[in-house]
Design a protein around this motif. Structure first.
Motif, PDB file in Angstrom:
ATOM      1  N   VAL A  38      40.744   8.669  45.877  1.00 32.23           N
ATOM      2  CA  VAL A  38      40.257  10.017  45.609  1.00 32.23           C
ATOM      3  C   VAL A  38      40.100  10.745  46.939  1.00 32.23           C
ATOM      4  O   VAL A  38      39.446  10.236  47.854  1.00 32.23           O
ATOM      5  N   ILE A  39      40.704  11.913  47.051  1.00 27.40           N
ATOM      6  CA  ILE A  39      40.466  12.770  48.216  1.00 27.40           C
ATOM      7  C   ILE A  39      39.242  13.607  47.874  1.00 27.40           C
ATOM      8  O   ILE A  39      39.272  14.451  46.985  1.00 27.40           O
ATOM      9  N   ASP A  40      38.138  13.323  48.558  1.00 23.79           N
ATOM     10  CA  ASP A  40      36.880  14.025  48.303  1.00 23.79           C
ATOM     11  C   ASP A  40      36.755  15.300  49.128  1.00 23.79           C
ATOM     12  O   ASP A  40      36.202  16.288  48.673  1.00 23.79           O
ATOM     13  N   ASP A  41      37.261  15.248  50.337  1.00 21.76           N
ATOM     14  CA  ASP A  41      37.187  16.392  51.237  1.00 21.76           C
ATOM     15  C   ASP A  41      38.229  16.201  52.329  1.00 21.76           C
ATOM     16  O   ASP A  41      38.743  15.087  52.528  1.00 21.76           O
ATOM     17  N   ILE A  57      37.940  10.043  51.913  1.00 21.91           N
ATOM     18  CA  ILE A  57      38.453   9.524  50.656  1.00 21.91           C
ATOM     19  C   ILE A  57      37.543   8.434  50.091  1.00 21.91           C
ATOM     20  O   ILE A  57      36.713   7.881  50.806  1.00 21.91           O
ATOM     21  N   THR A  58      37.752   8.151  48.812  1.00 22.87           N
ATOM     22  CA  THR A  58      37.119   6.995  48.189  1.00 22.87           C
ATOM     23  C   THR A  58      38.239   6.050  47.800  1.00 22.87           C
ATOM     24  O   THR A  58      39.126   6.401  47.012  1.00 22.87           O
ATOM     25  N   PRO A  63      33.630   4.867  50.388  1.00 26.20           N
ATOM     26  CA  PRO A  63      34.034   6.041  51.171  1.00 26.20           C
ATOM     27  C   PRO A  63      34.620   5.620  52.516  1.00 26.20           C
ATOM     28  O   PRO A  63      34.147   4.662  53.137  1.00 26.20           O
ATOM     29  N   ASP A  65      37.443   7.290  55.937  1.00 28.23           N
ATOM     30  CA  ASP A  65      38.268   8.361  56.477  1.00 28.23           C
ATOM     31  C   ASP A  65      39.709   7.863  56.584  1.00 28.23           C
ATOM     32  O   ASP A  65      39.942   6.689  56.879  1.00 28.23           O
ATOM     33  N   LEU A  85      39.154  20.136  45.180  1.00 25.35           N
ATOM     34  CA  LEU A  85      38.888  18.713  45.323  1.00 25.35           C
ATOM     35  C   LEU A  85      37.694  18.370  44.457  1.00 25.35           C
ATOM     36  O   LEU A  85      36.908  19.253  44.142  1.00 25.35           O
ATOM     37  N   PRO A  86      37.467  17.140  44.099  1.00 23.84           N
ATOM     38  CA  PRO A  86      38.249  15.945  44.430  1.00 23.84           C
ATOM     39  C   PRO A  86      39.557  15.872  43.652  1.00 23.84           C
ATOM     40  O   PRO A  86      39.726  16.525  42.629  1.00 23.84           O
ATOM     41  N   CYS A  87      40.452  15.039  44.188  1.00 26.96           N
ATOM     42  CA  CYS A  87      41.776  14.876  43.594  1.00 26.96           C
ATOM     43  C   CYS A  87      42.183  13.406  43.743  1.00 26.96           C
ATOM     44  O   CYS A  87      42.136  12.859  44.844  1.00 26.96           O
ATOM     45  N   THR A  88      42.563  12.777  42.632  1.00 26.68           N
ATOM     46  CA  THR A  88      42.974  11.370  42.666  1.00 26.68           C
ATOM     47  C   THR A  88      44.484  11.306  42.847  1.00 26.68           C
ATOM     48  O   THR A  88      45.240  11.909  42.072  1.00 26.68           O
TER      49      THR A  88
END
Length: 106
Positions: A38-41, A57-58, A63, A65, A85-88
Motif C-alpha cells: 500500500v502506498i500511504d504517502d 508504504i505498508t 510501515p 520507506d 492515496l492510499p493505493c494498493t
C-alpha cells in the motif's frame, strides 16, 4: 533563546541518534518486484539525478520507506497522486536488464 542545559540536552540527543545503527533502510525497487503493498504517502527528494519519489508504504503489514523510481514508475506515481492515496499496488518488471519497473493496481 535556549538555555545552556537545553542546548546540552539537545546535543546529547543528536549525538545519540548519530551513533545508532537501528534505522531502517529505504527499500530499493528491486526489493519490491512481485510484491503487493500500500502506498500511504509520497514525498519528493532532490538527488544528484533529479527529483525522485520515496513512498511511505505498508508492506506485509509493516510501515517502511521505499524508493519509487524509474521513468515509468515516476509518471505512474504522479497519476496515483491525482487519484488520491492510499493505493494498493504490485511492482512488476519484465525480463531484461533495462526493462522498466511498473506499478499495477492490486
Amino acid at each position: 533563546m535556549a538555555t545552556k542545559k537545553a542546548t546540552n540536552d539537545l546535543a546529547a540527543q543528536l549525538a545519540d541518534i548519530a551513533g545508532r545503527n537501528d534505522f531502517p533502510e529505504t527499500l530499493k525497487p528491486a526489493e519490491l518486484v512481485g510484491k503487493t503493498f500500500v502506498i500511504d504517502d509520497v514525498r519528493t527528494v532532490d538527488t544528484e539525478n533529479g527529483a525522485r519519489f520515496i513512498g511511505m508504504i505498508t508492506l506485509d503489514g509493516k510501515p517502511c520507506d521505499a524508493w519509487l523510481t524509474g521513468s515509468k514508475v515516476h509518471a505512474q506515481i504522479e497519476e496515483v497522486l491525482i487519484h488520491n492515496l492510499p493505493c494498493t499496488v504490485t511492482l512488476t518488471k519484465e525480463e531484461g536488464q533495462f526493462a522498466p519497473y511498473l506499478l499495477e493496481i492490486a
